[in-house]
Design an enzyme around this catalytic site. Structure first.
Site, PDB file in Angstrom:
ATOM      1  N   SER A  47       0.783  -1.233   0.000  1.00 52.10           N
ATOM      2  CA  SER A  47       0.000   0.000   0.000  1.00 52.10           C
ATOM      3  C   SER A  47       0.817   1.286   0.000  1.00 52.10           C
ATOM      4  CB  SER A  47      -0.951   0.012   1.198  1.00 52.10           C
ATOM      5  OG  SER A  47      -2.117  -0.741   0.906  1.00 52.10           O
ATOM      6  N   SER A  84      -5.868   3.935   4.082  1.00 51.17           N
ATOM      7  CA  SER A  84      -5.377   2.989   3.084  1.00 51.17           C
ATOM      8  C   SER A  84      -6.554   2.426   2.293  1.00 51.17           C
ATOM      9  CB  SER A  84      -4.570   1.860   3.741  1.00 51.17           C
ATOM     10  OG  SER A  84      -3.718   1.248   2.791  1.00 51.17           O
ATOM     11  N   LYS A 128       0.229   3.921  -2.688  1.00 46.64           N
ATOM     12  CA  LYS A 128      -0.705   5.039  -2.621  1.00 46.64           C
ATOM     13  C   LYS A 128      -0.003   6.388  -2.550  1.00 46.64           C
ATOM     14  CE  LYS A 128      -4.477   2.320  -0.580  1.00 46.64           C
ATOM     15  NZ  LYS A 128      -3.832   0.998  -0.443  1.00 46.64           N
TER      16      LYS A 128
END
Length: 470
Positions: A109, A302, A112
């Site tokens: 993640s 997230s 991102k």
């Protein structure tokens, strides 16, 4: 819900003097006319500083000092057999530590951060995503056209604060049609050509509640229940059709009325027979919160669905198909435009759920430096939602152990986790008050000891926070 959005992160970039404060009510930041089309849940309160600024003219750590602090920790067994690290001074851009820093690694993640920077660069922080209704090709037909807003709500009970709402849109349509009642709703989600799931996702992602079918029209991030949590929530298998059914109900169509996919007619013209709007005439429009808010939500929680929607906005801005492939290609293009080492970036999605993604630690630290050094102030929007160690987001319950407590409140970072993959990338203020960017990516970790791996990562962040490293 989203408690971090009720506060502000204060970031003062060492050596540059730039103060980055996450905005509260957006009208005061974007201009007086910047209120959302219609709010769902209340917007966050006015911001207050929560983090101390770095000391003025703080001394820069030395590469030897950083190496002495980190080398013993980077070799921890819990981090697995491949640990790639980059540490850079934000004020000067000098690399202070590198181990496999330029090597592409599965990022999970922390992807991102790339999504956030590229969408802010491509669209700008004030951009809003529209959802429209136009007159259909046949009498009585209205077409709900998805623009890619993942936060769209059905009504005031929406999951995302300040979201655009279908009930407001339905009232606009009723007014536009006067006394004529619509008889059919078609949904147009063709802006996102598909596939709705990325082939590199683990098999449980589509049904496990952390991802969803990515369509150009959805409500509440495709959640069936807007009161469900931010992540592991049951999602609609066909979010566009679910949104269409909700809209048909709001228009007063009978329960069970069939809603189908279709294509909106091209632009409207003069009224048709009996004053009915010509096919393609816009009957209503609502808009999402500005992108800076969506980037906040994506990074703080997230949120994978928001991330995929934002990646497609990058694609649209760069004339690429609004798909996984198009989004990845466009983010690579924008990264290169920003002067980042795009050859160290190989993406398949915008959320980091795909195991085929590769990002180097040095690209991440370069990205963070660029966002914080004042040369591209619009990119500083990634810092507002960045979780704070021991306080917010995905770092809320971390940096609480005795040997990691030095990082509480001063490590601000995005985390990433897949089975066997753990990552963290962000900012840390040293004991001397120097602001550093850091990225630690591990993609061959023991699969059955995630807590030990996270603790080992936190020890590295805490070591940077607790030393002058000189």
């Amino acid at each position: 819900m989203l408690t971090v959005l009720a506060t502000v992160l204060l970031l003062v970039v060492a050596g540059v003097g730039l103060v980055v404060v996450r905005p509260g009510p957006v009208a005061g930041w974007l201009g007086a006319d910047a209120e959302p089309t219609a709010d769902a849940r209340p917007l966050e309160a006015a911001p207050v500083p929560v983090l101390a600024a770095p000391a003025a003219a703080a001394p820069v750590p030395t590469p030897a000092g950083v190496r002495a602090a980190l080398d013993p920790l980077v070799d921890a067994t819990a981090l697995g057999s491949r640990v790639n690290v980059s540490v850079t001074d934000v004020g000067t851009g000098q690399e202070l530590y590198g181990r496999g820093a330029d090597d592409g690694t599965v990022p999970a993640s922390v992807t991102k951060l790339v999504t956030g920077v590229t969408v802010l660069a491509a669209r700008g922080p004030a951009y809003r995503i529209g959802t429209r209704v136009v007159a259909g090709a046949t009498p009585g037909e209205v077409v709900l056209v998805g623009g890619g807003d993942p936060t769209l709500a059905v009504d005031a009970n929406g999951f995302y604060p300040g979201a655009a709402r279908l009930d407001v849109l339905a009232e606009q349509v009723k007014q536009a049609l006067g006394g004529t009642s619509p008889t059919r709703v078609t949904v147009d989600s063709t802006l996102f050509p598909g596939p709705v799931h990325e082939p590199g996702w683990d098999s449980d992602i589509p049904t496990g509640g952390y991802g969803a079918a990515i369509t150009a029209l959805m409500t509440d991030g495709a959640r069936r229940d807007p009161d469900a949590g931010p992540k592991a929530a049951e999602r609609y298998a066909a979010p566009d059709l679910a949104a269409g059914r909700a809209f048909a109900k709001l228009l007063g169509l009978p329960s069970g009325t069939d809603v189908e996919r279709g294509k909106a007619p091209a632009g409207g013209g003069s009224a048709g027979a009996a004053g009915t709007p010509a096919p393609g005439t816009e009957l209503g429009r609502v808009e999402s919160p500005p992108l800076i808010r969506l980037v906040d939500i994506m990074i703080t929680d997230s949120d994978n669905v928001v991330a995929e929607a934002l990646a497609r906005q990058v694609a649209i801005a760069r004339n690429q198909p609004a798909s996984f492939v198009g989004g990845a290609a466009a983010m690579d293009q924008v990264a290169a435009e920003l002067g980042l080492p795009a050859d160290e970036l190989d993406l398949a999605d915008g959320s980091g759920l795909s195991r085929t993604n590769r990002i180097s630690p040095s690209l991440l630290t370069d990205l963070i430096v660029l966002a914080g050094n004042g040369t591209r102030p619009e990119l500083a929007g990634i810092f507002g939602g960045l979780p704070v160690g021991g306080w917010s987001g995905t770092l809320d319950e971390r940096f609480g152990a005795e040997d990691t407590s030095a990082g509480a409140g001063v490590v601000r970072a995005k985390t990433g986790t897949l089975t066997g993959v753990h990552a963290i990338a962000g900012l840390v203020t040293t004991a001397d008050g120097r602001l550093l960017s850091f990225a630690i990516l591990t993609d061959r970790t023991p699969p059955d000891t995630p807590d030990a791996t996270r603790l080992a990562l936190d020890r590295i962040g805490a070591a940077l926070a607790g030393c002058g490293c000189r």
